[in-house]
Design an enzyme around this catalytic site. Structure first.
Site, mmCIF file in Angstrom:
data_model
loop_
_atom_site.group_PDB
_atom_site.id
_atom_site.type_symbol
_atom_site.label_atom_id
_atom_site.label_comp_id
_atom_site.label_asym_id
_atom_site.label_seq_id
_atom_site.Cartn_x
_atom_site.Cartn_y
_atom_site.Cartn_z
ATOM 1 N N GLY A 11 0.828 -1.206 0.000
ATOM 2 C CA GLY A 11 0.000 0.000 0.000
ATOM 3 C C GLY A 11 0.858 1.250 0.000
ATOM 4 N N LYS B 25 -10.595 -3.321 11.847
ATOM 5 C CA LYS B 25 -9.418 -2.942 12.632
ATOM 6 C C LYS B 25 -9.453 -3.563 14.033
ATOM 7 C CE LYS B 25 -6.972 -0.502 9.763
ATOM 8 N NZ LYS B 25 -5.691 -1.049 9.286
ATOM 9 N N TYR C 121 -14.935 -0.471 8.631
ATOM 10 C CA TYR C 121 -13.506 -0.213 8.846
ATOM 11 C C TYR C 121 -13.123 -0.489 10.302
ATOM 12 C CZ TYR C 121 -9.121 2.487 8.879
ATOM 13 O OH TYR C 121 -7.813 2.895 8.996
#
Length: 312
Positions: free
Chosen positions: A9, A147, A143
């Site tokens: 990334g 996480k 999200y």
């Protein structure tokens, strides 16, 4: 002896600046950048680059073996606002990429992992002020759920297999070098661009929405610091709270107006307001400060000056 590092990334908001910082520190040939797409010309020219899907285990393993990678920084993720639009794609990317690097470390093919968590792990029932390291965590976004799950898996792989994985919970991040990547705190970057371009900004969060934020230089500094700390100093293997500054949209607007006197902002909250409302307004990061010496350098005034100077 030089380390061999892989960044997954590397073309994202954090990944880009992390790539430059690690290349400056360890030498450009020791840091392999990778992403599912190519980055800008400057990034591509700065050192070795591999087109790589972090969810493809065999392709990832090939790159790790080819470059004899020791450390992996897993920055590939789908962020909060984008993830709400594509829940299953977000879950698959965020979780499968993490399992891939954890399993490579379990198999002793890499020796150390950095994986970022987020303030998104907290939820509407979390105490909002000076949110503690250990507290109620009931995330209400895709999200945040990914996480929080990731934090538990990091802890598990450390305890069960001795995997040296390290993590911080990033707050909202502000940078002039790269565009934001689809997060709920993106307004705090967009506002500076619009202040310079049009002297007006329409904020997608309402007045009084105080959120934990951080200038990107501090985030990079924290990332390097936790990875360089002796293993014995890393007491938390889920993820460390990390903090610098907290502010509401009107406070950042006021700091800009000190430099651009005719700057005006209006408010049109959208779906991101509900996400922001589920997050803390300030973070207690005493554990990071005590365990591995974290300290931030940028307050709001310094951040605004840095942003306007470099974007202007």
């Amino acid at each position: 002896m030089a380390k061999s590092i892989l960044i997954l990334g590397a073309c994202g908001q954090i990944g880009t600046e992390l790539t430059y910082a690690l290349r400056q520190k360890h030498g450009k040939d020791c840091v392999v950048a990778s992403d599912i797409r190519e980055g800008d010309a400057t990034l591509m020219a700065s050192g070795p680059f591999e087109l790589l899907d972090a969810t493809n285990y065999s392709a990832l393993e090939d790159v790790v073996m080819h470059y004899e990678i020791e450390e992996v920084y897993l920055m590939a993720a789908m962020l909060s606002a984008t993830a709400e639009k594509f829940p299953m794609r977000a879950w698959n990317l965020n979780m499968n990429s993490l399992f891939n690097v954890l399993n490579l470390a379990k198999e002793k093919k890499i020796s150390k992992i950095f994986w970022p968590s987020s303030i998104a792990v907290f939820g509407p029932n979390t105490p909002k002020e000076a949110t503690e390291q250990h507290t109620i965590m009931e995330p209400s976004t895709v999200y945040g759920i990914s996480k929080q799950s990731g934090e538990r898996w990091c802890q598990y792989y450390y305890e069960k297999y001795g995997v040296d994985v390290r993590s911080v919970r990033y707050p909202g991040l502000i940078s002039w070098k790269t565009q934001p990547g689809g997060g709920t705190t993106d307004y705090a970057v967009e506002i500076y661009h619009k202040a310079i371009e049009t002297q007006t900004y329409t904020c997608f969060l309402k007045k009084g929405t105080t959120l934990p934020m951080m200038f990107m230089d501090d985030a990079i500094k924290a990332t390097l610091a936790i990875m360089e700390a002796p293993e014995t100093q890393i007491k938390i293997r889920s993820s460390y709270n990390l903090a610098a500054i907290s502010f509401a949209p009107e406070e950042i607007a006021a700091s800009i107006a000190l430099h651009i006197t005719n700057f005006k902002m209006k408010y049109e909250p959208d779906f991101r307001q509900q996400i922001a409302d589920s997050w803390p307004s300030s973070i207690n990061d005493d554990s990071a400060r005590k365990d591995w010496g974290w300290q931030h350098s940028f307050d709001l005034e310094k951040t605004t000056k840095e942003m306007l100077t470099n974007l202007g």
